[in-house]
Structures are given as C-alpha cells and as structure tokens.
Design an enzyme around this catalytic site. Structure first.
Site, PDB file in Angstrom:
ATOM      1  N   ASP A 283       0.818  -1.199   0.000  1.00  0.00           N
ATOM      2  CA  ASP A 283       0.000   0.000   0.000  1.00  0.00           C
ATOM      3  C   ASP A 283       0.863   1.266   0.000  1.00  0.00           C
ATOM      4  OD1 ASP A 283      -2.654   1.280   0.411  1.00  0.00           O
ATOM      5  OD2 ASP A 283      -1.793   1.867   2.340  1.00  0.00           O
TER       6      ASP A 283
ATOM      7  N   GLU B  33       1.481   0.016  -4.823  1.00  0.00           N
ATOM      8  CA  GLU B  33       0.523   1.057  -5.199  1.00  0.00           C
ATOM      9  C   GLU B  33       1.301   2.329  -5.527  1.00  0.00           C
ATOM     10  OE1 GLU B  33      -3.453   3.351  -3.509  1.00  0.00           O
ATOM     11  OE2 GLU B  33      -1.870   2.749  -2.122  1.00  0.00           O
TER      12      GLU B  33
END
Length: 617
Positions: free
Chosen positions: A331, A360
């Site tokens: 993330d 990400e």
C-alpha cells in the site's frame, strides 16, 4: 527505633518480593519461524517490562545468538538468531536471566517448510486478479460480526461501519470466482484493525501478526489460501508498511524513539509524491511527503530505522510462508522511505525468486510510475527492487478513452499514447492494469450503465499488455461514486448476506443485463486463461483512426487481432494498413461471437459499438 526497624523490614521484604517476581514476556515477534530459509538470520522483537536488564540465552543444536541489541526504550530487546542450514525443526527455550538466575523462558518453535516453498510462483501475466474488500463481500460466519475485545462493532446500517463480511464468506464463493475466470484474489488487508471507528477497510493495522477476529483467525486465512489453490487461484496479501493504526499495541510503548515520525505538533503528509524526483524540491516539502502522517489515525512509520525494515521484511516472509501466498501488494508505496523499502523487497525476492510484489503507485505519468519498478533506468541510479507497479497512467486514460468523442488527443488515442511510453518501464508486461478499485468510482457509474462501453473496456483490459485487475462487482455492473463517500461507494455484494433481497452470485439472482455482462466477462477471461499469446505475446498496435483501435498479440504459435470499434454505425475496416501484422493470414475467428471473418476482400465489416478478438489463420 522500633518504627525504623519495622520500616526497614517492610522495605526489605518489598524489595525481595519485586526481585523474585517472574519476568512477563508480553510479545515475541515473529512468534515462530522455519528451518532452512535461504537467509539464516532471524531478528526477534521482544517486549516486556524492563527486559533490557536481562541476559538472553538459547541452547538448541544449529541455533545461536549473534547479537542482543538494547534500544533507547527499556522494555524492548532485539535478539538476532543465526539458524544454521540443516537445523532440525522443533522447540527450544529462550531464557531470560538476571544475576545468573533464570526469571522467564519463552518456548520458540522452528517449523518445517512446505515442499518447494522457495520455488513458489507469484502472480504474473497469465493471471486475472480480483480485488475485494472482505467486510463488503460476503458474511460466511455471523458469529464473528462483533468481537468483545475489538472496539468497532457490527452495524450494517452505517456505510462506514462493520458489515460482517469475512474469510469464510470468501471461501464460500471461491467457486463463483473460478467460474468467472479469476486466477488471483487481492483482498484489502485482513490483519487486525482495532481502531474505534471506520475500521472496515483495515488499512490502520494494530497487529501485524494476527488476522482481525471479525474476519476469522490465522488458521482461517491459511485455509482460504489452501482452498483457493485447489481451484487454481492465488492469494495476494495487502501489506501496509507506511503507517500503522494509532491503536497499535506498540504506540503506547515504542520499540525505539524514532520508530514513528514525530513533529512538535501533528503534521499530515502533503501527499506530494512528485517530491521524489523534483530537482528543485525543498527539504521541508520532501520530508512532509515522506514523514507526515497519512491520517490522524495512521502514525507514519520510519523505514530509515533498520530494526523496523527487518521487522517488515520478516513479517511479509512470515505470512508468505505461513499462508502459502501467491503475491504481495504494498500500500501507498511512494510514501515510504525508498531505500528501506528496497531492502524489504529484495529480502522477499531473495527468499522467493519467483514471487511477485506490486506497489501502489498513485501517480499520473509513466515517468513517475516507472521510477518505482525494479530495473528502471532512473536519473539517480535508484533501484527499487519492486518487480511490479500499478499502472495509474493507463487507469486515468481508460474511462476517458471510452467516454470521449474522438479528437487529436481524446478518445481511444489516450490508450495508444499511454502505451507508447512503455519504453520507460523496465518490464511493462509486469504492470497491474485496472479500470477501478476500492478508492475510485465504479466504472459503470462513469459509463452511466452503458454495457457496450463496458464490453469494449473489458476487451481492452483482458488483451493488452499487463496483468488485469478487476474490482468486486465489475462482473455484475455494480455502480457507486466516491463523491458519495467511501463507505457508500464500497457497497455490499448483493447476496453475500443471509436475508439479502437477491443473490447476484447466482444467475437466477442477477438481472438480464447483469447476466449479459457476467457471461461476456466469464467467456473472455476463461479464453484468456488458456491463451499464452495474451500473457506474454508481443504487442503491436496501430494509431487509432475513425474511432477504431487495432492491435495484435503474437508469439510463435498464434497471432490475435483485437479491434475496438466506437462508431455509432457499422464500420468497414480496411486491412491493408495492418499488413505488417497479418500478411500471412487469410481469416480470423472472433472468440467472443464465434463468427469467422474472411480477409480476402481486403476489409471486414464491424458492428457499431463493439469489439472483436480474432484468432488469425
């Protein structure tokens, strides 16, 4: 004198009592490990009252203590073990002593690895990944909807509340996903998030070694992976290294003073990820992006701290080994310290050379995104060691490509222009490509329910280079807009709860239009699964003209021609322009409709607002 004597005896008795009290070990992480890992070193984080005052010893064949590190916090020790290759699996005591007397012991376990564990294959270009939020997917076990020790309770009426979806719900619908053609599942985080509110997304993790009890437990997660594997589906774990939850157990007693980034007053990240490469950037702006907190409930972790870097490398390896995972998604990747993250990624890939990790990378241009992929030719020589990144540049192009009218830089040309910059990537085929996710509008809201645009987009997503990622509900045309609020957008899958008005996991529970979309995507994805030419075949595309985009995928065994036609009327497509790619072929059969197109007339007729995937012969 008598009072003094009584006082002296009381103090002496009290001191002896405290001295003889056994040491309580609060945490040892990782809780267990495995023998015959490629990296023989293991760092143990040990937490207990004044544990830094104690000596540590072990006595087990093949295991030795290499170092014992005291930090600037008295309740922590970091103990580095060396586990020799060939060490037998088993249990041994870690002993804690004071003045030569053992005050506590912790039984540690070394487990056997799975057969061929190091050779496991991570997700790759052959896969189609399905992203879901477990709390909003399906409730397989209502008994864990609320858990006494966890603050945020079940409240399905609250869009930002816990709705009760769990791991058992995921297991119950693995056959549904297999039927659709899914080969990998990326679930948003499943580790414990004990924040008092809005914990359903689980991105504010409060325990990195335990599954949130409202989803199930660690054994349930391993069982999910095993059941998915039986169906040819890999499990991809969502890992959060940039921040933890403010309710994390260590926030009351940090392992080191610099474990999290602190400022004189609360400082939020400026979310300016462009500071990474800005040649004119100020230090204050740079630091604010990387060191500011993502949110008031998400303390920013310091990846410049070597202990923390090792902690996360080991934690990720622990979950891969424990749950037999098929990939990792990290993330908010560009918010982390890049050098610390490179160490983490390399540690994982050294242990599992065929694994895949995607970061990400919410950035707009290929130049910015490519910086984060391993092997890219970066201006500063930086190598992230991160194999895959999320192609946000193509994500931004896709909705506009199918919604806009054609222009010099509008419409389908956006897809062409985005892919034309693939030279910036070290490996453009190993990019995660997507049209929606849990942080964006549902694509069908953008398309206002237009199923023709849906089919064209899905055709492109499934046949261009990269690894397609779907979002839960794509297959049944679910809608939802971020502007309505995250909780509203992240709607429950219809039929995932007992008593739902309908069950969209079944054909009977779907509308005619939803079944049309589901069947289209199911046929497309299952065809893709069986055709390596789409996984790794060479891509050649032609500049879109007259609202039509044509490209080819080819390898030694097969050539596939994809045509996306956005015209409102039937289109006569002249073929001479594509001779370079199709000169040896005389016909093509559409895998979507079964119709065969004869090339002998030098053109083919295309129905309006449609797409074809032709296997050339």
């Amino acid at each position: 004198m008598r009072a003094y004597l009584i006082s002296f005896l009381f103090i002496s008795f009290f001191s002896l009592n405290c001295f003889s009290k056994d040491l309580k070990i609060e945490k040892v992480e990782p809780m267990f490990w495995w023998v015959d890992m490629k990296n023989p070193s293991l760092q143990l984080l040990i937490h207990g009252d004044n544990i830094s005052e104690y000596d540590v010893s072990v006595n087990y064949a093949g295991v030795r203590i290499d170092d014992i590190i005291k930090t600037d916090m008295p309740n922590y020790l970091f103990v580095n073990l060396m586990i020799k290759q060939g060490t037998k699996a088993g249990h041994f005591d870690i002993n804690f002593s004071l003045d030569g007397k053992t005050k506590a012991s912790y039984q540690y376990e070394l487990k056997e690895r799975r057969e061929n564990s190091a050779k496991r294959i991570g997700f790759n270009e052959s896969d189609v990944m399905y992203l879901l939020m477990p709390d909003r997917f399906a409730n397989g076990n209502p008994n864990n909807d609320s858990v006494e020790k966890l603050t945020d309770k079940f409240d399905r009426e609250n869009p930002d509340g816990r709705h009760g979806g769990d791991i058992q719900g995921m297991i119950n619908h693995l056959d549904y996903l297999k039927e659709l053609g899914v080969t990998a599942i990326w679930s948003t985080p499943l580790m414990e998030d004990n924040q008092p509110t809005v914990s359903y997304h689980t991105y504010a993790i409060t325990d990195y070694y335990h599954i949130d009890a409202r989803y199930g437990n660690n054994d349930d997660y391993a069982r999910l992976s095993a059941e998915a594997k039986k169906r040819g589906i890999k499990i991809v774990m969502d890992v959060v290294t940039n921040h933890c939850g403010s309710a994390h157990w260590w926030m009351n007693d940090l392992p080191t003073k610099d474990w999290v980034h602190t400022f004189p007053e609360y400082t939020n990240s400026n979310h300016r990820k462009s500071t990474t490469n800005d040649p004119y950037v100020s230090k204050t702006d740079y630091d604010k992006n990387f060191n500011g907190w993502f949110d008031t409930s998400m303390p920013d972790l310091n990846q410049k701290n070597d202990f923390l870097v090792t902690y996360f490398a080991q934690n990720t390896i622990w979950w891969i080994e424990y749950a037999d995972l098929g990939g990792i998604r990290i993330d908010t990747y560009p918010y982390n310290d890049k050098h610390g993250m490179a160490v983490i990624c390399k540690s994982i890939m050294d242990e599992y050379p065929n694994m895949n990790i995607v970061g990400e990378s919410w950035l707009e241009t290929p130049a910015e995104i490519a910086y984060w992929q391993k092997g890219s030719l970066n201006h500063d020589g930086f190598n992230s060691e991160l194999p895959s990144v999320m192609d946000f540049s193509l994500f931004f192009a896709m909705p506009k490509a199918f919604n806009e009218k054609e222009g010099w830089s509008e419409g389908l040309i956006r897809l062409y222009n985005s892919l034309a910059l693939d030279y910036l990537y070290a490996d453009p085929y190993n990019l995660l490509i997507f049209a929606e996710n849990h942080d964006t509008d549902h694509i069908m809201s953008t398309f206002e329910g237009d199923i023709d645009k849906y089919k064209q987009l899905m055709t492109f997503l499934a046949t261009t280079r990269g690894i397609p990622q779907l979002y839960v509900g794509t297959e049944i045309l679910l809608e939802g807009k971020k502007s309505d609020g995250d909780g509203v957008m992240r709607i429950d899958f219809p039929g995932g709860w007992e008593g739902d008005e309908r069950n969209a996991f079944t054909a009977e529970g779907r509308t005619e239009k939803e079944n049309e979309a589901f069947d289209f995507l199911k046929n497309l994805l299952n065809w893709r699964k069986e055709n390596p030419v789409i996984h790794t075949g060479k891509l050649m595309h032609y500049i879109p003209e007259h609202n039509t985009y044509v490209y080819f995928r080819s390898n030694e065994d097969k050539t596939v021609m994809v045509v996306i036609n956005k015209n409102e009327k039937e289109q006569d497509l002249k073929l001479n322009r594509f001779e370079e790619s199709m000169k040896q072929f005389s016909s093509g059969t559409d895998v979507l409709s079964g119709k065969t197109y004869d090339f002998s007339n030098g053109s083919i007729s295309l129905a309006p607002n449609t797409s074809v995937i032709l296997e050339l012969k």
